[in-house]
Design a protein around this motif. Structure first.
Motif, PDB file in Angstrom:
ATOM      1  N   SER A 226       0.843  -1.192   0.000  1.00 50.78           N
ATOM      2  CA  SER A 226       0.000   0.000   0.000  1.00 50.78           C
ATOM      3  C   SER A 226       0.877   1.241   0.000  1.00 50.78           C
ATOM      4  CB  SER A 226      -0.908   0.018   1.236  1.00 50.78           C
ATOM      5  OG  SER A 226      -1.759  -1.112   1.266  1.00 50.78           O
ATOM      6  N   ALA A 227       0.627   2.132  -0.964  1.00 48.30           N
ATOM      7  CA  ALA A 227       1.251   3.455  -0.975  1.00 48.30           C
ATOM      8  C   ALA A 227       0.451   4.333  -0.015  1.00 48.30           C
ATOM      9  CB  ALA A 227       1.239   4.036  -2.377  1.00 48.30           C
ATOM     10  N   CYS A 228       1.128   4.960   0.958  1.00 43.18           N
ATOM     11  CA  CYS A 228       0.434   5.654   2.048  1.00 43.18           C
ATOM     12  C   CYS A 228       0.979   7.063   2.273  1.00 43.18           C
ATOM     13  CB  CYS A 228       0.608   4.889   3.365  1.00 43.18           C
ATOM     14  SG  CYS A 228       0.221   3.137   3.354  1.00 43.18           S
ATOM     15  N   ILE A 229       0.128   7.919   2.798  1.00 42.93           N
ATOM     16  CA  ILE A 229       0.550   9.178   3.398  1.00 42.93           C
ATOM     17  C   ILE A 229      -0.166   9.327   4.729  1.00 42.93           C
ATOM     18  CG2 ILE A 229       1.082  10.416   1.260  1.00 42.93           C
ATOM     19  CD1 ILE A 229      -1.698  11.789   1.558  1.00 42.93           C
ATOM     20  N   THR A 230       0.502   9.938   5.700  1.00 45.10           N
ATOM     21  CA  THR A 230      -0.161  10.202   6.971  1.00 45.10           C
ATOM     22  C   THR A 230      -1.187  11.320   6.794  1.00 45.10           C
ATOM     23  OG1 THR A 230       1.668  11.684   7.574  1.00 45.10           O
ATOM     24  CG2 THR A 230       1.765   9.422   8.395  1.00 45.10           C
ATOM     25  N   VAL A 231      -2.324  11.160   7.474  1.00 44.88           N
ATOM     26  CA  VAL A 231      -3.421  12.124   7.369  1.00 44.88           C
ATOM     27  C   VAL A 231      -4.052  12.298   8.748  1.00 44.88           C
ATOM     28  CG1 VAL A 231      -3.952  11.580   4.948  1.00 44.88           C
ATOM     29  CG2 VAL A 231      -5.097  10.311   6.786  1.00 44.88           C
ATOM     30  N   PRO A 232      -4.781  13.396   8.967  1.00 40.99           N
ATOM     31  CA  PRO A 232      -5.543  13.530  10.213  1.00 40.99           C
ATOM     32  C   PRO A 232      -6.536  12.386  10.371  1.00 40.99           C
ATOM     33  CG  PRO A 232      -5.403  15.644   9.075  1.00 40.99           C
ATOM     34  CD  PRO A 232      -4.874  14.613   8.124  1.00 40.99           C
ATOM     35  N   ALA A 233      -6.789  12.013  11.613  1.00 39.33           N
ATOM     36  CA  ALA A 233      -7.629  10.848  11.887  1.00 39.33           C
ATOM     37  C   ALA A 233      -9.044  10.999  11.344  1.00 39.33           C
ATOM     38  CB  ALA A 233      -7.673  10.585  13.391  1.00 39.33           C
ATOM     39  N   ASP A 234      -9.536  12.236  11.223  1.00 43.04           N
ATOM     40  CA  ASP A 234     -10.917  12.445  10.769  1.00 43.04           C
ATOM     41  C   ASP A 234     -11.022  12.631   9.257  1.00 43.04           C
ATOM     42  OD1 ASP A 234      -9.710  14.901  10.594  1.00 43.04           O
ATOM     43  OD2 ASP A 234     -11.275  16.011  11.658  1.00 43.04           O
ATOM     44  N   THR A 235      -9.953  12.337   8.515  1.00 41.17           N
ATOM     45  CA  THR A 235      -9.973  12.487   7.062  1.00 41.17           C
ATOM     46  C   THR A 235     -10.992  11.551   6.439  1.00 41.17           C
ATOM     47  OG1 THR A 235      -7.632  13.104   7.029  1.00 41.17           O
ATOM     48  CG2 THR A 235      -8.583  12.320   4.955  1.00 41.17           C
ATOM     49  N   LYS A 236     -11.787  12.073   5.511  1.00 43.60           N
ATOM     50  CA  LYS A 236     -12.779  11.268   4.810  1.00 43.60           C
ATOM     51  C   LYS A 236     -12.156  10.686   3.544  1.00 43.60           C
ATOM     52  CE  LYS A 236     -15.944  12.547   7.754  1.00 43.60           C
ATOM     53  NZ  LYS A 236     -16.424  11.593   8.796  1.00 43.60           N
ATOM     54  N   VAL A 237     -12.387   9.410   3.309  1.00 43.26           N
ATOM     55  CA  VAL A 237     -11.872   8.754   2.112  1.00 43.26           C
ATOM     56  C   VAL A 237     -13.014   8.058   1.398  1.00 43.26           C
ATOM     57  CG1 VAL A 237      -9.563   8.410   3.093  1.00 43.26           C
ATOM     58  CG2 VAL A 237     -11.296   6.616   3.357  1.00 43.26           C
ATOM     59  N   SER A 238     -12.778   7.752   0.132  1.00 44.95           N
ATOM     60  CA  SER A 238     -13.785   7.053  -0.659  1.00 44.95           C
ATOM     61  C   SER A 238     -13.122   6.453  -1.883  1.00 44.95           C
ATOM     62  CB  SER A 238     -14.918   8.003  -1.082  1.00 44.95           C
ATOM     63  OG  SER A 238     -14.406   9.046  -1.906  1.00 44.95           O
ATOM     64  N   GLY A 239     -13.853   5.605  -2.590  1.00 47.86           N
ATOM     65  CA  GLY A 239     -13.352   5.015  -3.827  1.00 47.86           C
ATOM     66  C   GLY A 239     -12.098   4.200  -3.579  1.00 47.86           C
ATOM     67  N   PRO A 240     -11.093   4.332  -4.445  1.00 52.12           N
ATOM     68  CA  PRO A 240      -9.882   3.515  -4.308  1.00 52.12           C
ATOM     69  C   PRO A 240      -8.982   3.949  -3.166  1.00 52.12           C
ATOM     70  CG  PRO A 240      -9.610   5.081  -6.093  1.00 52.12           C
ATOM     71  CD  PRO A 240     -11.036   5.216  -5.623  1.00 52.12           C
ATOM     72  N   ILE A 241      -9.294   5.077  -2.524  1.00 53.58           N
ATOM     73  CA  ILE A 241      -8.493   5.565  -1.403  1.00 53.58           C
ATOM     74  C   ILE A 241      -9.051   4.982  -0.117  1.00 53.58           C
ATOM     75  CG2 ILE A 241      -7.525   7.572  -0.245  1.00 53.58           C
ATOM     76  CD1 ILE A 241      -6.803   7.358  -3.225  1.00 53.58           C
ATOM     77  N   GLY A 242      -8.212   4.231   0.601  1.00 52.94           N
ATOM     78  CA  GLY A 242      -8.612   3.670   1.884  1.00 52.94           C
ATOM     79  C   GLY A 242      -7.942   4.413   3.027  1.00 52.94           C
ATOM     80  N   LYS A 243      -8.324   4.049   4.248  1.00 43.69           N
ATOM     81  CA  LYS A 243      -7.737   4.649   5.449  1.00 43.69           C
ATOM     82  C   LYS A 243      -7.582   3.572   6.509  1.00 43.69           C
ATOM     83  CE  LYS A 243     -10.115   7.322   8.304  1.00 43.69           C
ATOM     84  NZ  LYS A 243     -10.845   8.473   8.902  1.00 43.69           N
ATOM     85  N   LEU A 244      -6.434   3.584   7.174  1.00 37.46           N
ATOM     86  CA  LEU A 244      -6.200   2.628   8.254  1.00 37.46           C
ATOM     87  C   LEU A 244      -5.232   3.246   9.249  1.00 37.46           C
ATOM     88  CD1 LEU A 244      -3.118   1.354   7.753  1.00 37.46           C
ATOM     89  CD2 LEU A 244      -4.315   0.018   6.029  1.00 37.46           C
ATOM     90  N   THR A 245      -5.082   2.568  10.379  1.00 42.50           N
ATOM     91  CA  THR A 245      -4.133   2.985  11.405  1.00 42.50           C
ATOM     92  C   THR A 245      -2.972   2.012  11.445  1.00 42.50           C
ATOM     93  OG1 THR A 245      -5.854   4.014  12.755  1.00 42.50           O
ATOM     94  CG2 THR A 245      -3.795   3.459  13.853  1.00 42.50           C
ATOM     95  N   ILE A 246      -1.763   2.524  11.281  1.00 45.67           N
ATOM     96  CA  ILE A 246      -0.562   1.724  11.474  1.00 45.67           C
ATOM     97  C   ILE A 246      -0.250   1.741  12.963  1.00 45.67           C
ATOM     98  CG2 ILE A 246       1.906   1.519  10.997  1.00 45.67           C
ATOM     99  CD1 ILE A 246       1.406   2.787   8.281  1.00 45.67           C
ATOM    100  N   THR A 247      -0.257   0.573  13.574  1.00 46.97           N
ATOM    101  CA  THR A 247      -0.073   0.478  15.015  1.00 46.97           C
ATOM    102  C   THR A 247       1.347   0.864  15.399  1.00 46.97           C
ATOM    103  OG1 THR A 247      -1.678  -1.321  15.092  1.00 46.97           O
ATOM    104  CG2 THR A 247      -0.274  -1.033  17.026  1.00 46.97           C
ATOM    105  N   GLY A 248       1.451   1.753  16.367  1.00 40.03           N
ATOM    106  CA  GLY A 248       2.752   2.197  16.819  1.00 40.03           C
ATOM    107  C   GLY A 248       3.434   1.175  17.716  1.00 40.03           C
ATOM    108  N   GLY A 249       4.597   1.560  18.225  1.00 35.95           N
ATOM    109  CA  GLY A 249       5.373   0.691  19.084  1.00 35.95           C
ATOM    110  C   GLY A 249       6.850   0.773  18.763  1.00 35.95           C
ATOM    111  N   LYS A 250       7.570  -0.264  19.144  1.00 38.66           N
ATOM    112  CA  LYS A 250       9.014  -0.301  18.961  1.00 38.66           C
ATOM    113  C   LYS A 250       9.336  -0.812  17.563  1.00 38.66           C
ATOM    114  CE  LYS A 250      11.196  -1.599  22.624  1.00 38.66           C
ATOM    115  NZ  LYS A 250      11.716  -0.280  23.090  1.00 38.66           N
ATOM    116  N   TYR A 251      10.148  -0.040  16.840  1.00 40.70           N
ATOM    117  CA  TYR A 251      10.546  -0.391  15.474  1.00 40.70           C
ATOM    118  C   TYR A 251      12.061  -0.259  15.335  1.00 40.70           C
ATOM    119  CZ  TYR A 251       5.747  -0.314  13.660  1.00 40.70           C
ATOM    120  OH  TYR A 251       4.419  -0.583  13.408  1.00 40.70           O
TER     121      TYR A 251
END
Length: 314
Positions: A226-251
């Motif tokens: 998935s090609a991603c950009i960070t966005v505000p949590a309340d961003t509205k998406v539709s069509g081929p654009i999806g939205k998800l949360t990448i879980t944080g933690g130790k990387y």
């Protein structure tokens, strides 16, 4: 309003992507047809047909494969975790049922897979002298990595705590190795959607490539990127654009300057050379690349990237 054929297809892809994301986040839970069709907003009578048309894989087969491949990954990296615990954590009702399906899919018993694939255990070197004591600052490691062209690159890997990130994405299912045109196409589609919505605010906006599957386990025809950009949590998406949360933690974040054909070598170096000596194992979350520059504007077309692998102590 009557939607065009292209709009209907985009809407179907969006709803199926929501289901794929839900499955990823709830692999050990209830993934019944009724529940997933509700996530998609389709009737259960039609949804399994729609899912197969979009993903080119029946829903039940997709869920079973994802669970088995996640289990195979855990068998490879978690030598101290029992096969029964792995089976339950990946959503199987019993270790016996899991073992039978695993043997059918991989042509090996889980115990045989663990012995053959868990080469990391035999390669681990306890090098405490390489690990700086945690004083509140990120841990840092340095190593040398040989690329396929036998060039040696100094690689610095930093252990960092990354917060949860909400991202908008465009997903591809299929081969991606070395396909620069595919990545350009995915990010072009994402940026064209984001720009008029004032969502491209560099350097605050992070650009990522998210990988859900282990290419050593998953057939390349089913690999998800998935090609991603960070966005505000309340961003509205539709069509081929999806939205998800990448879980944080130790990387573990490894910084590289790469040509387009060097990404595989870079990933291999982190997993095969740094990781066995680090005192860490991969955590059971997707890995990603953070893109730090526009390679098209670099005189040599170099990609500045951080390869970020979720980790936990061995």
């Amino acid at each position: 309003m009557i939607l065009s054929s292209a709009s209907r297809k985009d809407e179907y892809v969006a709803r199926v992507n929501r289901v794929i994301d839900f499955i990823e986040m709830n692999i050990d839970g209830d993934l019944s047809l009724d529940l997933l069709s509700g996530v998609a907003g389709f009737s259960s009578f039609h949804f399994h047909r729609i899912f197969k048309a979009v993903v080119n894989e029946p829903l039940n087969k997709y869920i079973q494969r994802i669970r088995l491949e996640k289990a195979a990954n855990q068998l490879s990296y978690y030598p101290g975790k029992s096969i029964t615990d792995i089976a339950f954590d990946c959503g199987f009702s019993s270790s016996q049922f899991f073992a039978r399906l695993f043997k059918e899919y991989f042509n090996q018993k889980p115990s045989e897979w663990r012995i053959e694939k868990n080469t990391i255990n035999s390669k681990i070197i306890h090098t405490e002298s390489k690990i700086l004591k945690d004083t509140g600052s990120p841990l840092r490691y340095c190593s040398s990595t040989k690329c396929k062209e036998d060039k040696v690159a100094n690689v610095e890997v930093e252990i960092v705590n990354i917060p949860d990130m909400t991202v908008a994405y465009v997903r591809n299912i299929g081969p991606y190795k070395g396909d620069i045109h595919l990545y350009d196409s995915l990010f072009s589609k994402l940026f064209k959607w984001a720009a008029p919505r004032n969502l491209l605010n560099f350097p605050e906006t992070k650009v990522l490539s998210l990988y859900n599957d282990n290419p050593c386990i998953t057939d390349e025809s089913k690999l998800r990127v998935s090609a991603c950009i960070t966005v505000p949590a309340d961003t509205k998406v539709s069509g081929p654009i999806g939205k998800l949360t990448i879980t944080g933690g130790k990387y573990a974040a490894a910084h590289f300057e790469l040509s387009g054909n060097e990404f595989e070598s870079a990933w291999d170096s982190v997993y095969s050379e740094w990781l066995p000596e680090s005192g860490y194992v991969p955590d059971d979350k997707p890995a990603f690349e953070v893109c730090l520059n526009d390679p098209h504007s670099h005189p040599e077309g170099k990609h500045f990237v951080d390869i970020c692998i979720p980790v936990k102590p061995l």
